[in-house]
Design an enzyme around this catalytic site. Structure first.
Site, PDB file in Angstrom:
ATOM      1  N   VAL A  12       0.687  -1.324  -0.027  1.00  0.00           N
ATOM      2  CA  VAL A  12      -0.680   0.092   0.317  1.00  0.00           C
ATOM      3  C   VAL A  12       0.914   0.700   0.119  1.00  0.00           C
ATOM      4  O   VAL A  12       0.471   2.139  -0.911  1.00  0.00           O
ATOM      5  CB  VAL A  12      -0.514   0.066   1.277  1.00  0.00           C
ATOM      6  CG1 VAL A  12      -1.534   1.453   1.356  1.00  0.00           C
ATOM      7  CG2 VAL A  12      -1.944  -1.055   1.088  1.00  0.00           C
ATOM      8  N   THR A  87      -0.701  -4.347   9.763  1.00  0.00           N
ATOM      9  CA  THR A  87      -1.167  -4.536  10.856  1.00  0.00           C
ATOM     10  C   THR A  87      -2.138  -6.030  10.798  1.00  0.00           C
ATOM     11  O   THR A  87      -3.175  -5.909  10.531  1.00  0.00           O
ATOM     12  CB  THR A  87      -2.636  -3.423  10.917  1.00  0.00           C
ATOM     13  OG1 THR A  87      -3.661  -4.458   9.755  1.00  0.00           O
ATOM     14  CG2 THR A  87      -2.029  -2.181  10.899  1.00  0.00           C
ATOM     15  N   ARG A 158      -7.096  -3.404  -4.857  1.00  0.00           N
ATOM     16  CA  ARG A 158      -6.206  -4.869  -4.684  1.00  0.00           C
ATOM     17  C   ARG A 158      -5.291  -5.400  -5.375  1.00  0.00           C
ATOM     18  O   ARG A 158      -4.837  -4.666  -6.445  1.00  0.00           O
ATOM     19  CB  ARG A 158      -7.824  -5.551  -5.408  1.00  0.00           C
ATOM     20  CG  ARG A 158      -9.087  -5.676  -5.285  1.00  0.00           C
ATOM     21  CD  ARG A 158     -10.200  -5.253  -6.273  1.00  0.00           C
ATOM     22  NE  ARG A 158     -10.178  -4.722  -7.365  1.00  0.00           N
ATOM     23  CZ  ARG A 158     -10.327  -4.437  -8.821  1.00  0.00           C
ATOM     24  NH1 ARG A 158     -11.765  -5.962  -8.975  1.00  0.00           N
ATOM     25  NH2 ARG A 158     -10.726  -3.567  -9.518  1.00  0.00           N
ATOM     26  N   ASN A 215     -14.254  -4.417   3.375  1.00  0.00           N
ATOM     27  CA  ASN A 215     -13.998  -6.406   3.221  1.00  0.00           C
ATOM     28  C   ASN A 215     -14.913  -7.417   3.343  1.00  0.00           C
ATOM     29  O   ASN A 215     -14.251  -8.589   3.162  1.00  0.00           O
ATOM     30  CB  ASN A 215     -12.288  -5.677   3.894  1.00  0.00           C
ATOM     31  CG  ASN A 215     -12.025  -5.642   3.009  1.00  0.00           C
ATOM     32  OD1 ASN A 215     -11.892  -5.802   1.679  1.00  0.00           O
ATOM     33  ND2 ASN A 215     -10.566  -5.778   3.542  1.00  0.00           N
ATOM     34  N   CYS A 267      -5.853  -9.718   3.583  1.00  0.00           N
ATOM     35  CA  CYS A 267      -6.360  -8.633   4.534  1.00  0.00           C
ATOM     36  C   CYS A 267      -7.954  -9.696   4.960  1.00  0.00           C
ATOM     37  O   CYS A 267      -8.710  -8.958   5.634  1.00  0.00           O
ATOM     38  CB  CYS A 267      -7.015  -7.807   3.652  1.00  0.00           C
ATOM     39  SG  CYS A 267      -5.120  -6.182   3.222  1.00  0.00           S
TER      40      CYS A 267
HETATM   41  N1  LIG Z   1      -1.693  -4.832   0.134  1.00  0.00           N
HETATM   42  C1  LIG Z   1      -3.404  -4.423   0.330  1.00  0.00           C
HETATM   43  O1  LIG Z   1      -3.555  -5.591  -0.632  1.00  0.00           O
HETATM   44  C2  LIG Z   1      -3.807  -3.183   0.930  1.00  0.00           C
HETATM   45  C3  LIG Z   1      -3.236  -3.327   2.232  1.00  0.00           C
HETATM   46  N2  LIG Z   1      -4.046  -2.974   3.110  1.00  0.00           N
HETATM   47  C4  LIG Z   1      -4.173  -2.736   4.600  1.00  0.00           C
HETATM   48  O2  LIG Z   1      -2.911  -1.716   4.335  1.00  0.00           O
HETATM   49  C5  LIG Z   1      -1.494  -1.641   5.577  1.00  0.00           C
HETATM   50  C6  LIG Z   1      -0.416  -2.147   4.973  1.00  0.00           C
HETATM   51  O3  LIG Z   1      -0.915  -3.348   4.432  1.00  0.00           O
HETATM   52  P1  LIG Z   1       0.715  -3.646   3.106  1.00  0.00           P
HETATM   53  O4  LIG Z   1       1.267  -2.902   2.095  1.00  0.00           O
HETATM   54  O5  LIG Z   1       0.247  -5.007   2.193  1.00  0.00           O
HETATM   55  O6  LIG Z   1       1.804  -4.425   4.160  1.00  0.00           O
HETATM   56  P2  LIG Z   1       3.654  -4.608   3.861  1.00  0.00           P
HETATM   57  O7  LIG Z   1       3.771  -5.407   4.650  1.00  0.00           O
HETATM   58  O8  LIG Z   1       3.667  -4.712   2.546  1.00  0.00           O
HETATM   59  O9  LIG Z   1       3.732  -3.305   4.240  1.00  0.00           O
HETATM   60  C7  LIG Z   1       3.773  -2.609   5.721  1.00  0.00           C
HETATM   61  C8  LIG Z   1       5.596  -1.715   5.534  1.00  0.00           C
HETATM   62  O10 LIG Z   1       5.324  -1.475   6.314  1.00  0.00           O
HETATM   63  C9  LIG Z   1       6.863  -1.570   7.166  1.00  0.00           C
HETATM   64  N3  LIG Z   1       6.865  -0.935   8.562  1.00  0.00           N
HETATM   65  C10 LIG Z   1       6.078  -1.324   9.303  1.00  0.00           C
HETATM   66  N4  LIG Z   1       6.713  -0.895  10.754  1.00  0.00           N
HETATM   67  C11 LIG Z   1       7.415  -0.836  10.265  1.00  0.00           C
HETATM   68  C12 LIG Z   1       7.475   1.234  11.042  1.00  0.00           C
HETATM   69  N5  LIG Z   1       7.260   1.202  12.185  1.00  0.00           N
HETATM   70  N6  LIG Z   1       8.321   2.492  10.625  1.00  0.00           N
HETATM   71  C13 LIG Z   1       8.254   1.999   9.067  1.00  0.00           C
HETATM   72  N7  LIG Z   1       8.170   1.494   8.540  1.00  0.00           N
HETATM   73  C14 LIG Z   1       7.298  -0.052   9.025  1.00  0.00           C
HETATM   74  C15 LIG Z   1       7.426  -3.096   6.789  1.00  0.00           C
HETATM   75  O11 LIG Z   1       9.094  -2.679   6.629  1.00  0.00           O
HETATM   76  C16 LIG Z   1       6.739  -3.248   5.461  1.00  0.00           C
HETATM   77  O12 LIG Z   1       7.433  -2.846   4.726  1.00  0.00           O
HETATM   78  C17 LIG Z   1      -2.310  -3.148   6.389  1.00  0.00           C
HETATM   79  O13 LIG Z   1      -3.235  -2.307   6.904  1.00  0.00           O
HETATM   80  C18 LIG Z   1      -3.717  -3.135   5.061  1.00  0.00           C
HETATM   81  O14 LIG Z   1      -4.478  -3.706   6.050  1.00  0.00           O
HETATM   82  C19 LIG Z   1      -5.265  -2.083   2.681  1.00  0.00           C
HETATM   83  C20 LIG Z   1      -5.573  -2.335   1.262  1.00  0.00           C
HETATM   84  C21 LIG Z   1      -5.130  -3.225   0.555  1.00  0.00           C
HETATM   85  O1  LIG Z   2      -7.928  -4.508   1.930  1.00  0.00           O
HETATM   86  C1  LIG Z   2      -6.917  -5.079   1.525  1.00  0.00           C
HETATM   87  O2  LIG Z   2      -6.538  -5.460   1.185  1.00  0.00           O
HETATM   88  C2  LIG Z   2      -8.197  -5.193  -0.127  1.00  0.00           C
HETATM   89  O3  LIG Z   2      -8.346  -6.464  -0.013  1.00  0.00           O
HETATM   90  C3  LIG Z   2      -9.111  -6.943  -1.444  1.00  0.00           C
HETATM   91  O4  LIG Z   2      -8.085  -7.064  -2.587  1.00  0.00           O
HETATM   92  P1  LIG Z   2      -6.893  -8.108  -2.617  1.00  0.00           P
HETATM   93  O5  LIG Z   2      -7.267  -9.099  -1.207  1.00  0.00           O
HETATM   94  O6  LIG Z   2      -5.910  -7.612  -3.036  1.00  0.00           O
HETATM   95  O7  LIG Z   2      -7.867  -9.235  -3.490  1.00  0.00           O
HETATM   96  P2  LIG Z   2      -9.370 -10.136  -4.235  1.00  0.00           P
HETATM   97  O8  LIG Z   2      -9.311  -9.600  -6.025  1.00  0.00           O
HETATM   98  O9  LIG Z   2     -10.139  -8.892  -3.178  1.00  0.00           O
HETATM   99  O10 LIG Z   2      -9.300 -11.102  -3.562  1.00  0.00           O
HETATM  100  C4  LIG Z   2      -8.772 -11.984  -2.384  1.00  0.00           C
HETATM  101  C5  LIG Z   2      -9.540 -13.117  -2.280  1.00  0.00           C
HETATM  102  O11 LIG Z   2     -10.826 -13.676  -2.835  1.00  0.00           O
HETATM  103  C6  LIG Z   2     -10.819 -14.321  -3.827  1.00  0.00           C
HETATM  104  N1  LIG Z   2     -11.942 -14.087  -4.899  1.00  0.00           N
HETATM  105  C7  LIG Z   2     -12.264 -13.280  -5.093  1.00  0.00           C
HETATM  106  C8  LIG Z   2     -13.340 -12.888  -6.034  1.00  0.00           C
HETATM  107  C9  LIG Z   2     -14.249 -14.109  -5.961  1.00  0.00           C
HETATM  108  O12 LIG Z   2     -15.056 -13.470  -7.300  1.00  0.00           O
HETATM  109  N2  LIG Z   2     -14.118 -15.345  -5.405  1.00  0.00           N
HETATM  110  C10 LIG Z   2     -12.932 -15.615  -5.248  1.00  0.00           C
HETATM  111  O13 LIG Z   2     -12.451 -16.918  -4.325  1.00  0.00           O
HETATM  112  C11 LIG Z   2      -9.538 -14.223  -4.525  1.00  0.00           C
HETATM  113  O14 LIG Z   2      -9.495 -15.161  -5.390  1.00  0.00           O
HETATM  114  C12 LIG Z   2      -8.404 -13.815  -3.494  1.00  0.00           C
HETATM  115  O15 LIG Z   2      -7.851 -15.201  -3.267  1.00  0.00           O
HETATM  116  C13 LIG Z   2     -10.426  -6.316  -1.721  1.00  0.00           C
HETATM  117  O16 LIG Z   2     -10.672  -6.706  -2.964  1.00  0.00           O
HETATM  118  C14 LIG Z   2     -10.243  -4.924  -1.823  1.00  0.00           C
HETATM  119  O17 LIG Z   2     -10.466  -3.992  -2.396  1.00  0.00           O
HETATM  120  C15 LIG Z   2      -8.610  -4.479  -0.699  1.00  0.00           C
HETATM  121  O18 LIG Z   2      -8.277  -3.112  -0.434  1.00  0.00           O
END
Ligand SMILES: NC(=O)C1=CN([C@@H]2O[C@H](COP(=O)(O)OP(=O)(O)OC[C@H]3O[C@@H](n4cnc5c(N)ncnc54)[C@H](O)[C@@H]3O)[C@@H](O)[C@H]2O)C=CC1
Ligand SMILES: O=C(O)[C@H]1O[C@H](OP(=O)(O)OP(=O)(O)OC[C@H]2O[C@@H](n3ccc(=O)[nH]c3=O)[C@H](O)[C@@H]2O)[C@H](O)[C@@H](O)[C@@H]1O
Length: 440
Positions: A12, A87, A158, A215, A267
């Protein structure tokens, strides 16, 4: 143009930084992982996300996107500071806010004027207030009465379509506590605003809850169609047609009605658990969310049963697995159904040959404990050579184009488990395979 700091340069954080630079902001991405930051400074993007490398390099080159481990300077020089750290789920199901609150403390240490601190991470309701209190306590201990605002700006991207999702979101959610904070955040998002993207402006708690509610609902919707699919197999109905018939009702929409081996990703599982915990903490168990979590685990085990019920004793049998990431167009293996399914198959005595276009690196780490039974191959044709059965767990587009005649001759057995319903039964059975899928 505002100067932005994004703390946490993971999925993110990186997408947010690159896209805010695309919106014309000057952005500094911070991470405590020195190797990650050094890699980014040298053009190495640590994640597989279509379009991200190009966008990061473009703005890094134009000096609109910077990378550092030095949070002090970044805080001092930025007006808006986004917290985008992880988180993860704790033992009790709640979200671990250690990193979020650590960053809040770091910000408070270096704050040198009015700042807007934005929760971009998915955080339980009430976290914005905790961030505010954490900063306020540190400032008051230093007799520092610098003003600041906390904003909740949850992210809905996503993986696999993250850039497009960020640049053209369905909506932008802002939880704010002042007109100033709202004004600045609308300026940060002036580009999508100019393209007519709707804003939802509300309080912190509501913005935080919108994210979890969305979500968990999407996870529930997937689980619902998975359960309908399982019933279809008993009554001879076709879940693909059911999803089509349902989806024509605009109140339902056809999106997220594809059955499969269960939802994965970093997530849906974590956020469903965190929301369920919030319910219990408020003496209001969210029974549907709790059942979604249970049913999703059951779905993975149902897939394992489907394989062993049809192939019989798996001892000494080999399966060619196509796809192990939690979804296509990502290398992310967090909570991927393959983690449970492959481990169970190996436990039943099977050998596994695997091919995934992006999942090998992470997959080798995740399956290291069973590496004597899991062989990674360099393409799908090698992965199915001499196997007793094929198992499709991730619907990478290239798998749909696989040469069925060729693989039939290359395989030892004729079992074909298509757990993403990529193929039509008739086409596969016509080639002499025994075809098994989900809900058809
Ligand atoms: N991955 C996704 O598709 C999405 C994730 N989110 C939310 O965004 C947040 C981050 O998710 P991701 O980016 O997937 O996590 P991630 O694990 O890929 O990245 C988190 C980063 O934060 C860094 N970090 C941790 N503690 C730190 C600190 N104290 N100071 C500086 N850097 C620090 C880590 O080294 C890591 O690079 C989570 O709350 C997640 O639920 C929301 C929407 C989409
Ligand atoms: O908070 C997050 O991290 C994100 O989580 C999901 O996004 P993501 O997990 O990246 O991927 P999705 O495309 O939502 O798929 C999630 C899981 O559901 C499964 N899925 C999805 C759609 C479907 O019709 N059926 C199904 O089995 C996918 O295979 C995958 O394992 C949400 O779609 C995002 O809006 C959100 O920001």
């Amino acid at each position: 143009m505002h100067k932005i700091a994004v703390v946490g340069s993971g999925y993110v954080g990186l997408v947010t930084g690159a896209c805010l630079a695309e919106f014309g902001m000057e952005v500094t991405c911070i991470d405590r992982n020195i190797a990650k930051i050094n890699g980014l400074k040298n053009g190495r993007i640590p994640i597989y996300e279509p379009g991200l490398e190009q966008l990061v390099k473009k703005h890094f080159h134009h000096k609109r996107l910077h990378f550092t481990t030095n949070i002090k300077t970044a805080v001092e020089e930025s007006e808006v500071i986004l917290i985008a750290v992880g988180t993860p789920t704790k033992e009790d199901g709640s979200a671990d806010l250690k990193s979020v609150l650590q960053v809040a403390e770091d910000i408070a240490k270096y704050i040198n004027g009015y700042k807007i601190i934005v929760d971009k991470s998915t955080v339980p309701v009430g976290t914005g207030q905790k961030v505010k209190q954490t900063i306020r306590n540190i400032l008051s201990n230093k007799n520092n009465n610098t003003s600041f605002d906390v904003v909740s700006n949850p992210e809905f991207l996503r993986e696999g379509s993250a850039i497009n999702d960020f640049l053209k979101p369905d909506r932008i959610v802002l939880g704010v506590e002042s007109k100033m904070a709202e004004k600045v955040m609308r300026e940060v998002y002036a580009v999508p605003n100019g393209h007519g993207i709707p804003f939802i402006v509300t309080n912190l708690e509501t913005a935080e809850m919108i994210k979890y509610a969305a979500n968990a609902f999407l996870a529930l919707k997937i689980t619902y169609i998975n359960e309908i699919a399982n019933l279809c197999e008993r009554v001879g109905a076709d879940v693909k047609m059911i999803a089509e018939g349902m989806g024509m009702d605009h109140r339902i929409s056809p999106k997220f009605l594809q059955p499969g081996p269960g939802f994965g990703g970093s997530c849906f599982p974590k956020d469903a658990k965190a929301l369920a915990k919030t319910g219990r903490d408020n003496s209001l168990p969210l029974t549907l969310v709790e059942q979604t979590i249970i049913a999703n685990e059951l779905q993975k085990h149902r897939m394992i049963e489907k394989i062993s019920n049809n192939m019989g004793d798996l001892k000494g049998k080999t399966l060619g697995v196509l796809g192990i990431t939690f979804k296509p167009e990502t290398d992310d293996m967090r909570e991927a159904p393959s983690l449970v399914i492959l481990e169970a198959l190996v436990r039943k005595g099977a050998y596994i040959k695997v091919y995934d276009p992006a999942g090998e690196k992470e997959g080798r780490l995740r399956f290291n404990h069973i590496k004597d039974k899991v062989v990674f191959c360099q393409d799908e044709y090698t992965a199915i050579k001499e196997v007793d059965g094929i198992l499709i767990l991730t619907e990478w587009p290239q798998f749909k184009k696989i040469d069925l005649d060729y693989i039939k001759n290359q395989m030892k057995g004729n079992y074909f488990f298509d757990f993403r319903n990529i193929f039509e039964r008739s086409a596969i059975e016509a080639k002499g395979f025994q075809y098994y899928c989900v809900g058809r």
